[in-house]
Scaffold this active site. Sequence first.
Site, mmCIF file in Angstrom:
data_model
loop_
_atom_site.group_PDB
_atom_site.id
_atom_site.type_symbol
_atom_site.label_atom_id
_atom_site.label_comp_id
_atom_site.label_asym_id
_atom_site.label_seq_id
_atom_site.Cartn_x
_atom_site.Cartn_y
_atom_site.Cartn_z
ATOM 1 C CD GLU A 210 -1.806 2.240 1.933
ATOM 2 O OE1 GLU A 210 -1.396 3.233 1.282
ATOM 3 O OE2 GLU A 210 -1.994 2.237 3.146
ATOM 4 C CB CYS B 267 -1.843 6.908 1.826
ATOM 5 S SG CYS B 267 -2.955 5.871 2.792
#
Length: 487
Positions: free
Chosen positions: A232, A266
Amino acid sequence: MTFDSLNPATGEVVGTHPQHDAEAVGLAVARAEQAAAWWAELGAGERRRRLLDYKAIVTQNLRPLAELVHQETGKPRGDAVLEIVLTITHLDWAARNAEKVLGRRRVATGLIGLNLAATLEYLPLGVVGVIGPWNYPVFTPMGSISYALAAGNAVVFKPSELTPGCGVRLAELFAQAVPEHPVLQTITGLGETGAALAGDPRVKKVAFTGSTATAKRVMAACARNLTPIVAECGGKDAFIVDADADLRAAADACLWGALSNAGQTCVGVERVYVVDQVYEPFMRELKELASTVKAGEHYGPITMPAQLDIIRRHIEDAVKTGKAVKGGPESVRAPYVDPVIVEDVPEDSAAVREETFGPTITVRRTRDAREALELANASAYGLGGTVFSRDTRGAMRLARLMRSGATAINSVISFAGVPSLPFGGVGDSGFGRIHGADGLREFARPKAIARQRFALPGMNLTSFARAPGELERLIRMVTILHGRRKR
């Protein structure tokens, strides 16, 4: 050898932690191998009970754990509390749903396999290595740890060197629920520690969260042993405001998505695309709301000092050709960055193409939602995104066509709080999924079993003694079943 973790807002030492070398990492993995065998044999029901105990212990320690997150990251205590509450909900979901998602079940065999019984189940991998980030030092790594544990694995966790205390505390709390074996261990250190973990051949999968550049280095370490990885990575998430959007709600969500956690998210909002006919009123709402948000009060400092240089560079790049409507280069006042909003920044600029990871946004006017979608998708990243529109069908269409792992409609980052939804990206944002049923399966291996219940008369197809007539009967059967064209 040791290193200190610091409060980025004050520079004060929060804790001192060992720099685990390759030998220490190897010993941790060896202990994890033994713990993994015990944990797997414990059975799904007992693992569920232990994980729910762990959830209760984390909940009982919510305030002190949030205080530790606040100290190590500098984020406001309220944001730290929210992070841990989300962690608790995901841990609960993983514990309660693992057996249903991963347990053995019968699957259909079709007419050709009429004499077979087929089952599918998902078995533990063994030892899973988790390398976590500093921006959400509890929620993000626990998105891998919880699901890996629920799937029956032992975990060796390497937290960020900026937030090691949070990682150590998560393992200490787990030991209260599972005292018999070190099913969850934390090793602290710098990049060398993470490299040793990723390169250990006894680690059967690595879950990494961090930058795209670092992910490539972790993948290289994993490649030596063909160790699979779920990555990720970063994002450059787009926020689309359609012509029929609730502009006040859109501006409020946009601002929170861009500025919360000082933009160090993010899936935070970094690029905003607004349909022409509502551009001016949206910008009025956005600027009005932005004037009430203060760095150091509503959000914390930039946790990683080196990020300040990237944020400053992007702001300077944006204002060269764009129009700053809130803040500018002077907004960077270490360790804080005040809100920055810049209009009309070219799409090929670093401020639009590269991940900023700070409380800044670029805003662009578009002809319509179609152009907004095209611009949103013209990015190497593809983690999350947002669409604001009152037209449910149109919003769903935009959300489905957005090149991202997840999209929120009339909300921001909401998908991360839904435990049953998988989380992950495409392109430079990585691959693989955590959370939800997909997240559980990410940390397990599928095991397929076909058992012959009886022999099919006149159809002994997998034998050298097969007669020509048996093959003819097979051809006739397949022709009847599959030979008719659909019109």
